[in-house]
Write a protein that holds these residues in place. Structure first.
Motif, PDB file in Angstrom:
ATOM      1  N   ASP A 215       0.826  -1.214   0.000  1.00  0.00           N
ATOM      2  CA  ASP A 215       0.000   0.000   0.000  1.00  0.00           C
ATOM      3  C   ASP A 215       0.857   1.260   0.000  1.00  0.00           C
ATOM      4  O   ASP A 215       0.548   2.231  -0.682  1.00  0.00           O
ATOM      5  CB  ASP A 215      -0.952   0.009   1.208  1.00  0.00           C
ATOM      6  CG  ASP A 215      -2.088  -0.991   1.028  1.00  0.00           C
ATOM      7  OD1 ASP A 215      -1.816  -2.203   1.137  1.00  0.00           O
ATOM      8  OD2 ASP A 215      -3.210  -0.567   0.727  1.00  0.00           O
ATOM      9  N   THR A 216       1.949   1.260   0.779  1.00  0.00           N
ATOM     10  CA  THR A 216       2.842   2.418   0.783  1.00  0.00           C
ATOM     11  C   THR A 216       3.360   2.693  -0.629  1.00  0.00           C
ATOM     12  O   THR A 216       3.378   3.843  -1.081  1.00  0.00           O
ATOM     13  CB  THR A 216       4.046   2.172   1.727  1.00  0.00           C
ATOM     14  OG1 THR A 216       3.561   1.927   3.041  1.00  0.00           O
ATOM     15  CG2 THR A 216       4.982   3.376   1.729  1.00  0.00           C
ATOM     16  N   LEU A 217       3.783   1.638  -1.321  1.00  0.00           N
ATOM     17  CA  LEU A 217       4.330   1.822  -2.667  1.00  0.00           C
ATOM     18  C   LEU A 217       3.268   2.399  -3.607  1.00  0.00           C
ATOM     19  O   LEU A 217       3.563   3.243  -4.455  1.00  0.00           O
ATOM     20  CB  LEU A 217       4.888   0.496  -3.200  1.00  0.00           C
ATOM     21  CG  LEU A 217       6.132  -0.021  -2.444  1.00  0.00           C
ATOM     22  CD1 LEU A 217       6.435  -1.473  -2.808  1.00  0.00           C
ATOM     23  CD2 LEU A 217       7.353   0.863  -2.717  1.00  0.00           C
ATOM     24  N   GLN A 218       2.016   1.984  -3.428  1.00  0.00           N
ATOM     25  CA  GLN A 218       0.936   2.544  -4.255  1.00  0.00           C
ATOM     26  C   GLN A 218       0.637   3.996  -3.901  1.00  0.00           C
ATOM     27  O   GLN A 218       0.538   4.857  -4.780  1.00  0.00           O
ATOM     28  CB  GLN A 218      -0.361   1.756  -4.060  1.00  0.00           C
ATOM     29  CG  GLN A 218      -0.359   0.360  -4.625  1.00  0.00           C
ATOM     30  CD  GLN A 218      -1.533  -0.416  -4.053  1.00  0.00           C
ATOM     31  OE1 GLN A 218      -2.673  -0.171  -4.417  1.00  0.00           O
ATOM     32  NE2 GLN A 218      -1.262  -1.326  -3.146  1.00  0.00           N
ATOM     33  N   TYR A 219       0.445   4.273  -2.599  1.00  0.00           N
ATOM     34  CA  TYR A 219       0.077   5.636  -2.199  1.00  0.00           C
ATOM     35  C   TYR A 219       1.187   6.632  -2.529  1.00  0.00           C
ATOM     36  O   TYR A 219       0.921   7.744  -2.992  1.00  0.00           O
ATOM     37  CB  TYR A 219      -0.240   5.692  -0.689  1.00  0.00           C
ATOM     38  CG  TYR A 219      -1.632   5.225  -0.353  1.00  0.00           C
ATOM     39  CD1 TYR A 219      -2.750   5.966  -0.754  1.00  0.00           C
ATOM     40  CD2 TYR A 219      -1.850   4.062   0.368  1.00  0.00           C
ATOM     41  CE1 TYR A 219      -4.032   5.545  -0.439  1.00  0.00           C
ATOM     42  CE2 TYR A 219      -3.135   3.631   0.691  1.00  0.00           C
ATOM     43  CZ  TYR A 219      -4.217   4.374   0.287  1.00  0.00           C
ATOM     44  OH  TYR A 219      -5.486   3.966   0.592  1.00  0.00           O
ATOM     45  N   PHE A 220       2.434   6.250  -2.301  1.00  0.00           N
ATOM     46  CA  PHE A 220       3.533   7.161  -2.636  1.00  0.00           C
ATOM     47  C   PHE A 220       3.539   7.451  -4.135  1.00  0.00           C
ATOM     48  O   PHE A 220       3.684   8.600  -4.560  1.00  0.00           O
ATOM     49  CB  PHE A 220       4.896   6.584  -2.207  1.00  0.00           C
ATOM     50  CG  PHE A 220       6.040   7.404  -2.720  1.00  0.00           C
ATOM     51  CD1 PHE A 220       6.391   8.596  -2.098  1.00  0.00           C
ATOM     52  CD2 PHE A 220       6.735   7.030  -3.869  1.00  0.00           C
ATOM     53  CE1 PHE A 220       7.420   9.392  -2.596  1.00  0.00           C
ATOM     54  CE2 PHE A 220       7.761   7.810  -4.377  1.00  0.00           C
ATOM     55  CZ  PHE A 220       8.107   9.002  -3.742  1.00  0.00           C
ATOM     56  N   ALA A 221       3.372   6.415  -4.945  1.00  0.00           N
ATOM     57  CA  ALA A 221       3.390   6.600  -6.398  1.00  0.00           C
ATOM     58  C   ALA A 221       2.252   7.518  -6.841  1.00  0.00           C
ATOM     59  O   ALA A 221       2.439   8.405  -7.681  1.00  0.00           O
ATOM     60  CB  ALA A 221       3.294   5.247  -7.108  1.00  0.00           C
ATOM     61  N   LEU A 222       1.065   7.322  -6.259  1.00  0.00           N
ATOM     62  CA  LEU A 222      -0.085   8.168  -6.613  1.00  0.00           C
ATOM     63  C   LEU A 222       0.173   9.621  -6.220  1.00  0.00           C
ATOM     64  O   LEU A 222      -0.061  10.545  -7.001  1.00  0.00           O
ATOM     65  CB  LEU A 222      -1.352   7.651  -5.920  1.00  0.00           C
ATOM     66  CG  LEU A 222      -1.947   6.359  -6.484  1.00  0.00           C
ATOM     67  CD1 LEU A 222      -2.976   5.775  -5.519  1.00  0.00           C
ATOM     68  CD2 LEU A 222      -2.575   6.606  -7.859  1.00  0.00           C
ATOM     69  N   GLU A 223       0.664   9.828  -5.000  1.00  0.00           N
ATOM     70  CA  GLU A 223       0.841  11.204  -4.533  1.00  0.00           C
ATOM     71  C   GLU A 223       1.958  11.912  -5.297  1.00  0.00           C
ATOM     72  O   GLU A 223       1.840  13.094  -5.643  1.00  0.00           O
ATOM     73  CB  GLU A 223       1.112  11.234  -3.021  1.00  0.00           C
ATOM     74  CG  GLU A 223       1.071  12.664  -2.501  1.00  0.00           C
ATOM     75  CD  GLU A 223       0.697  12.784  -1.033  1.00  0.00           C
ATOM     76  OE1 GLU A 223       0.072  11.851  -0.481  1.00  0.00           O
ATOM     77  OE2 GLU A 223       1.033  13.817  -0.443  1.00  0.00           O
ATOM     78  N   ALA A 224       3.036  11.207  -5.585  1.00  0.00           N
ATOM     79  CA  ALA A 224       4.136  11.825  -6.336  1.00  0.00           C
ATOM     80  C   ALA A 224       3.673  12.182  -7.754  1.00  0.00           C
ATOM     81  O   ALA A 224       3.967  13.275  -8.257  1.00  0.00           O
ATOM     82  CB  ALA A 224       5.339  10.872  -6.383  1.00  0.00           C
ATOM     83  N   TYR A 225       2.915  11.288  -8.389  1.00  0.00           N
ATOM     84  CA  TYR A 225       2.441  11.563  -9.745  1.00  0.00           C
ATOM     85  C   TYR A 225       1.457  12.729  -9.742  1.00  0.00           C
ATOM     86  O   TYR A 225       1.516  13.624 -10.594  1.00  0.00           O
ATOM     87  CB  TYR A 225       1.793  10.305 -10.348  1.00  0.00           C
ATOM     88  CG  TYR A 225       1.452  10.461 -11.808  1.00  0.00           C
ATOM     89  CD1 TYR A 225       2.405  10.220 -12.793  1.00  0.00           C
ATOM     90  CD2 TYR A 225       0.180  10.885 -12.209  1.00  0.00           C
ATOM     91  CE1 TYR A 225       2.105  10.382 -14.133  1.00  0.00           C
ATOM     92  CE2 TYR A 225      -0.130  11.049 -13.548  1.00  0.00           C
ATOM     93  CZ  TYR A 225       0.835  10.798 -14.507  1.00  0.00           C
ATOM     94  OH  TYR A 225       0.533  10.972 -15.832  1.00  0.00           O
ATOM     95  N   ALA A 226       0.540  12.726  -8.760  1.00  0.00           N
ATOM     96  CA  ALA A 226      -0.454  13.799  -8.674  1.00  0.00           C
ATOM     97  C   ALA A 226       0.230  15.152  -8.488  1.00  0.00           C
ATOM     98  O   ALA A 226      -0.108  16.138  -9.154  1.00  0.00           O
ATOM     99  CB  ALA A 226      -1.420  13.523  -7.513  1.00  0.00           C
ATOM    100  N   TYR A 227       1.218  15.216  -7.603  1.00  0.00           N
ATOM    101  CA  TYR A 227       1.854  16.479  -7.218  1.00  0.00           C
ATOM    102  C   TYR A 227       2.861  16.957  -8.251  1.00  0.00           C
ATOM    103  O   TYR A 227       2.971  18.154  -8.533  1.00  0.00           O
ATOM    104  CB  TYR A 227       2.554  16.289  -5.868  1.00  0.00           C
ATOM    105  CG  TYR A 227       3.040  17.573  -5.240  1.00  0.00           C
ATOM    106  CD1 TYR A 227       2.205  18.337  -4.426  1.00  0.00           C
ATOM    107  CD2 TYR A 227       4.356  18.023  -5.461  1.00  0.00           C
ATOM    108  CE1 TYR A 227       2.650  19.511  -3.839  1.00  0.00           C
ATOM    109  CE2 TYR A 227       4.808  19.200  -4.879  1.00  0.00           C
ATOM    110  CZ  TYR A 227       3.949  19.940  -4.068  1.00  0.00           C
ATOM    111  OH  TYR A 227       4.400  21.106  -3.499  1.00  0.00           O
ATOM    112  N   ASP A 228       3.590  16.033  -8.836  1.00  0.00           N
ATOM    113  CA  ASP A 228       4.661  16.422  -9.764  1.00  0.00           C
ATOM    114  C   ASP A 228       4.151  16.568 -11.192  1.00  0.00           C
ATOM    115  O   ASP A 228       4.645  17.415 -11.942  1.00  0.00           O
ATOM    116  CB  ASP A 228       5.771  15.359  -9.774  1.00  0.00           C
ATOM    117  CG  ASP A 228       6.488  15.239  -8.436  1.00  0.00           C
ATOM    118  OD1 ASP A 228       6.379  16.167  -7.608  1.00  0.00           O
ATOM    119  OD2 ASP A 228       7.152  14.197  -8.224  1.00  0.00           O
ATOM    120  N   VAL A 229       3.216  15.731 -11.586  1.00  0.00           N
ATOM    121  CA  VAL A 229       2.865  15.626 -13.006  1.00  0.00           C
ATOM    122  C   VAL A 229       1.441  16.115 -13.291  1.00  0.00           C
ATOM    123  O   VAL A 229       1.236  16.959 -14.158  1.00  0.00           O
ATOM    124  CB  VAL A 229       3.019  14.164 -13.508  1.00  0.00           C
ATOM    125  CG1 VAL A 229       2.648  14.045 -14.973  1.00  0.00           C
ATOM    126  CG2 VAL A 229       4.438  13.652 -13.253  1.00  0.00           C
TER     127      VAL A 229
END
Ligand SMILES: *[C@@H]1O[C@H](CO)[C@@H](O)[C@H](O)[C@H]1NC(C)=O
Ligand SMILES: *[C@@H]1O[C@H](CO)[C@@H](O)[C@H](O)[C@H]1NC(C)=O
Ligand SMILES: *[C@@H]1O[C@H](CO)[C@@H](O)[C@H](O)[C@H]1NC(C)=O
Ligand SMILES: *[C@@H]1O[C@H](CO)[C@@H](O)[C@H](O)[C@H]1NC(C)=O
Ligand SMILES: [Zn+2]
Length: 298
Positions: A215-229
């Protein structure tokens, strides 16, 4: 590969190279023989399912690659990295994202038939890892094609990282599913946290487990993509859904729960590796059914 070897031999013969030199040019050894970079889609998926699934698998690559690059660019220090991984070394998480994209996928298969009859009999399942029936295989049920959003919809349709299910997007749903396949996760990535609040608690209390938590790997990926891209510099982190209890009570309850579950999961890691599970598609409820009959719902 055989045809390549023959082609090289034929070329060497026609240019008059001595047989002894042919032995020396043992560059016929292909270190990458048998490597398969991509996920395979089974013939049971029809044309529509194949095109939707290959698009979603492409998005999984985009999502995982961005997560990896955020970690590489920011070390252990961006706010998002600190939030999910607690500020320690992040190389292990870099490795899991890289394995999702670049590990040898030979035999790793997505199928759209229903060999274990879970799509048919389990109301609202979006798919499942086949577990001991076929450790390399994942079944995708019809509902996934209907309910999962494409990555380009990031931060739209009411999605926030904190309040929405992590399988809102087909790409993040698939990230979870491939992390169940030992060929990707090497049997190490597991469920140490079950939801957003447990993921945050894990980052604080047990960052070494956060680095290998599905779950951490999913949530981090979602938040980084949302914020950066997707919405640069802003993202859509959101707030966790508020329960009927007061915020303080809810927070301390969540901490107690996550601690208890983290401990018990850690103790039964070897058992967990052989369990199978499936997730519902409901946005309100997300369940894991392990093959000892235990159902986890959040
Ligand atoms: C990729 O995996 C397959 C199946 O396990 C294996 O036969 C092959 O040797 C692997 N390729 C490489 C380059 O290791
Ligand atoms: C593929 O299967 C899905 C689900 O059964 C169905 O909705 C869709 O119409 C099918 N597509 C084609 C081209 O047959
Ligand atoms: C985080 O990174 C910094 C510099 O890159 C390093 O000095 C520090 O030790 C790291 N912290 C941990 C806990 O690994
Ligand atoms: C594996 O196969 C058995 C027998 O068909 C079935 O009962 C079980 O649910 C299957 N496991 C999964 C994870 O679908
Ligand atoms: Zn799972």
């Amino acid at each position: 590969m055989l045809s390549n070897i023959f082609a090289i031999s034929a070329l060497l013969c026609s240019t008059g190279v001595e047989p002894s030199n042919i032995v020396i040019t043992s560059d016929t050894y292909d270190w990458a023989a048998g490597y398969v970079e991509g996920y395979t889609i089974h013939e049971s998926c029809n044309a529509t399912q194949t095109s939707m699934l290959s698009r979603a698998l492409g998005e999984l690559g985009v999502l995982a690659t961005h997560a990896k690059e955020h970690l590489l660019y920011h070390g252990n220090q961006s706010e998002i990295v600190l939030k999910y991984f607690g500020g320690g070394p992040t190389a292990e998480a870099v490795g899991w994202y890289e394995r999702i994209v670049r590990a040898n996928k030979s035999g790793v298969l997505f199928r759209c038939d229903d060999p274990d009859l879970n799509c048919e009999t389990q109301d609202s399942w979006g798919g499942h890892w086949r577990g001991e029936n076929a450790t390399l295989e994942t079944v995708i049920c019809d509902l996934s094609f209907i309910e999962r959003y494409p990555l380009e919809a990031m931060c739209g349709f009411g999605f926030t990282v904190a309040s929405s299910p992590s399988n809102f997007y087909f790409a993040s749903d698939l990230m979870h599913r491939v992390l169940h396949v030992p060929a990707i996760s090497q049997g190490v990535v597991e469920h140490f946290a079950e939801d957003y609040s447990e993921v945050l608690a894990l980052s604080d209390e047990s960052p070494e487990h956060a680095l290998r938590d599905s779950d951490t790997l999913q949530y981090f990926a979602l938040e980084a993509y949302a914020y950066d891209v997707a919405v640069p510099g802003e993202g859509c982190p959101g707030e966790p859904p508020v329960e009927t209890t007061s915020t303080v009570e809810a927070a301390s309850a969540a901490e107690t729960t996550s601690e208890a579950e983290t401990t018990s999961e850690a103790e039964t890691t070897s058992e967990a590796e052989t369990t199978s599970e499936a997730e519902t598609t409901s946005e309100a409820v997300s369940c894991h059914t392990h093959d000892d009959g235990e159902v986890h719902c959040v």
